[in-house]
Design a protein around this motif. Sequence first.
Motif, mmCIF file in Angstrom:
data_model
loop_
_atom_site.group_PDB
_atom_site.id
_atom_site.type_symbol
_atom_site.label_atom_id
_atom_site.label_comp_id
_atom_site.label_asym_id
_atom_site.label_seq_id
_atom_site.Cartn_x
_atom_site.Cartn_y
_atom_site.Cartn_z
ATOM 1 N N ASP A 91 60.485 24.601 53.475
ATOM 2 C CA ASP A 91 59.089 24.377 53.881
ATOM 3 C C ASP A 91 58.369 25.716 54.028
ATOM 4 O O ASP A 91 57.247 25.889 53.559
ATOM 5 N N ARG A 94 57.516 27.552 50.896
ATOM 6 C CA ARG A 94 56.432 26.951 50.117
ATOM 7 C C ARG A 94 55.052 27.130 50.758
ATOM 8 O O ARG A 94 54.059 26.692 50.189
ATOM 9 N N LEU A 95 54.991 27.735 51.924
ATOM 10 C CA LEU A 95 53.673 27.985 52.532
ATOM 11 C C LEU A 95 52.845 28.846 51.575
ATOM 12 O O LEU A 95 53.342 29.860 51.059
ATOM 13 N N GLU A 96 51.613 28.456 51.354
ATOM 14 C CA GLU A 96 50.815 29.135 50.320
ATOM 15 C C GLU A 96 50.655 30.629 50.560
ATOM 16 O O GLU A 96 50.602 31.406 49.621
ATOM 17 N N GLY A 97 50.548 31.006 51.840
ATOM 18 C CA GLY A 97 50.386 32.426 52.143
ATOM 19 C C GLY A 97 51.552 33.260 51.621
ATOM 20 O O GLY A 97 51.425 34.461 51.403
ATOM 21 N N SER A 99 53.907 31.734 49.037
ATOM 22 C CA SER A 99 54.254 31.380 47.659
ATOM 23 C C SER A 99 53.163 31.795 46.667
ATOM 24 O O SER A 99 53.435 31.907 45.484
ATOM 25 N N HIS A 100 51.947 32.034 47.140
ATOM 26 C CA HIS A 100 50.866 32.395 46.215
ATOM 27 C C HIS A 100 50.555 33.897 46.172
ATOM 28 O O HIS A 100 49.596 34.306 45.534
ATOM 29 N N HIS A 102 51.088 37.816 45.079
ATOM 30 C CA HIS A 102 51.564 38.454 43.850
ATOM 31 C C HIS A 102 51.987 39.886 44.178
ATOM 32 O O HIS A 102 51.322 40.573 44.953
#
Length: 487
Positions: A91, A94-97, A99-100, A102
């Motif tokens: 979980d 996968r938190l966007e902060g 997983s997103h 770069h």
Amino acid sequence: MANQEFPLIFERSKEGRTSFNLPALDVPEIDLNQELGDTFVRKTPAELPQVSELEVMRHYTGLSNRNYGVDSGFYPLGSCTMKYNPKINEDVARLEGFSHVHPYQEPEQVQGAMEMLYDLQSSLREITGMYDVTLQSAAGAQGEWTALLMIRAFHLANGDTQRNKVIVPDSAHGTNPASASLAGFDVVSLKTNENGLVDVEDLKKVVGDDTAVLMLTNPNTLGLFEKDIKEIASIVHGAGGKLYYDGANLNAIMGYARPGDMGFDAVHLNLHKTFTGPHGGGGPGSGPVGVTEELAPFLPKPVLVQKEDKYEFDYNRPQSIGRIKPYFGNFGINLRAYTYIRTMGPEGLKKVSEFAVLNANYMQERLKEHYVLPYDQHCKHEFVLSGKTQKKLGVRTMDIAKRLLDFGFHPPTVYFPLNVEEAMMIEPTETESKETLDEFIDTMIAIAKEAEDNPEIVQEAPHNTVLKRMDETTAARKPVLRYQKEQ
Ligand SMILES: *Cc1c(COP(=O)(O)O)cnc(C)c1O
């Protein structure tokens, strides 16, 4: 689960059946031959199965059911620490902060991710008792190699150009001598004594002014704690060498003993083992390296540092061995390990070691009546049995491993460590219940009985898996990794 048949999509193919609907073409059609040239356009269409979406789904679900993992059953693969991978780790990963982001983003934009990495470094420093930690190395083996390069750079910086030997016990994991060779050293083997520990007298003989480093696993791969570690450290340091800690077995001593306090100069950890990263089949891993203050200038760069309330990558490290991996380590596995450490807390991590050791000793005590236990003493988180009694009956350790598959168990590690004949290395981990341990033990006992009464059934195992006994050499040398249509 084994032997579960499911439709194979190639055999199910029906001309014209598809799994997708494309909207009608609303742009001019192009001539591929003209656009790409003759050489790049295939002459005959690819032979792809023509099946419905549901059939594709069943195909892949069927394949995944043929797989075996910690989530499907007991996995006592010694040395690998196949413990449960808590789903909260997934979980958080996968938190966007996280997983997103770069790796090319400016540090100002990713301070949160950098803070997480920095906190992980700090936790690992505390757990190992080391001065600084790098998170770059992506596996234990790469950590070994990284540390060896740092130790070499240290010796060379001191003008110690003759230190070209790495001492490795005969019970060591194969990556130890391999990393030493790759780092350009010669490997010297060290004997194990009758108690399964480093032979200190032998060490005194092989250590000298050509010693670069002694690599040790503690507890060692027999699951035994090197209780003479302080003496070993002083012998190696006395000769001007360094001491390296292979941390793959940290699961036995977390919170109770620290390599830094034992006198080690460099340490690798396997976050995918001790700190619950899902692993198997070669990855993904993370093998951070901790070092003493003396070795810190040689850490791979950039080094993640904190300056006031900001996190930065410090590239200004003139003595650094350089970058050893693109970007900043295996971020996702580091994040899972961080989540695990934060969920467990210091007391939780101590409990992990307690239960790992308790489980292993329980199994060892029950199994030693039925298999030879070459070093009969309290073990740490794993223990090594020998199948030499069964071998006299014509049943090899490999046969026992295959027979376990019939009962739905993943076998233990076999034929390692090399200094035990017909070795079976069992590591239950702390996350298994007593019932599961008993089921496995009872199965092992039943197999020992079969070896006496009905050896063929063991020799010819497995009987109820999808594939039967494989030719392991051909499978390794000439693997068939692609579907092959039956002619
Ligand atoms: C797993 C292991 C290694 C190597 O670690 P990887 O992460 O697989 O590269 C080294 N030493 C021991 C004792 C191990 O169990």
